[in-house]
Design an enzyme around this catalytic site. Structure first.
Site, PDB file in Angstrom:
ATOM      1  CB  CYS A 187       3.261 -15.856 -46.617  1.00  0.00           C
ATOM      2  SG  CYS A 187       1.966 -15.796 -45.424  1.00  0.00           S
ATOM      3  CB  CYS A 204       1.556 -16.990 -38.800  1.00  0.00           C
ATOM      4  SG  CYS A 204       2.464 -18.032 -40.017  1.00  0.00           S
TER       5      CYS A 204
END
Length: 149
Positions: A105, A36
């Site tokens: 995350c 990402c």
């Protein structure tokens, strides 16, 4: 496809806490996710076994910034032992949830803190084999999260 973010995620994204650099940090950790492109760097100032100050720099999406901000809030003023126990799930819960494709995350935020703590131990000449092994294992497993971004 629109994603639903909690009010806490939006608040920590729009007004992140503890952003910046600690020039004379006692521990610095940097982690990233190649899939990402998120990169997190954590700085720790530790006095008498307590995290006196923590700052972060994050290059990434709203969730990456929000999880960095919340993770720093969760460990600031706490003993190092408590910070070692911080999990990505605790970060997600403190933010009132994240979309499934953004949970990675929170994993990065946990790993950035643990990397900074590993650096702190190394600088202090303290061997923490369990922490080092956990970081190596997590790096080998590509954060253990499937991505759909």
């Amino acid at each position: 496809m629109a994603m639903e973010y909690s009010d806490k995620v939006m608040e920590h994204f729009a007004h992140p806490h503890n952003v910046g650099v600690i020039e004379d940090a006692d521990g610095v950790g940097e982690v990233g996710n190649a899939k990402c492109g998120d990169i997190m760097k954590m700085y720790l100032k530790i006095r008498d076994g307590v995290i006196e100050d923590v700052k972060f720099q994050t290059f990434g999406c709203a969730s990456a910034i929000a999880t960095s901000s919340m993770a720093t809030d969760l460990i600031k003023g706490k003993p190092v032992e408590d910070a070692l126990k911080l999990t990505n799930q605790a970060v997600v819960e403190a933010l009132d949830g994240l979309p499934a494709v953004k949970v990675h995350c929170s994993v990065l935020a946990e790993q950035a803190i643990k990397a900074a703590l590993a650096d702190y131990y190394k600088r202090q000449g303290i061997e923490n084999e369990e922490l080092n092994a956990r970081l190596a294992q997590e790096a080998d497993h590509d954060h253990g999260v499937d991505e759909e971004e």
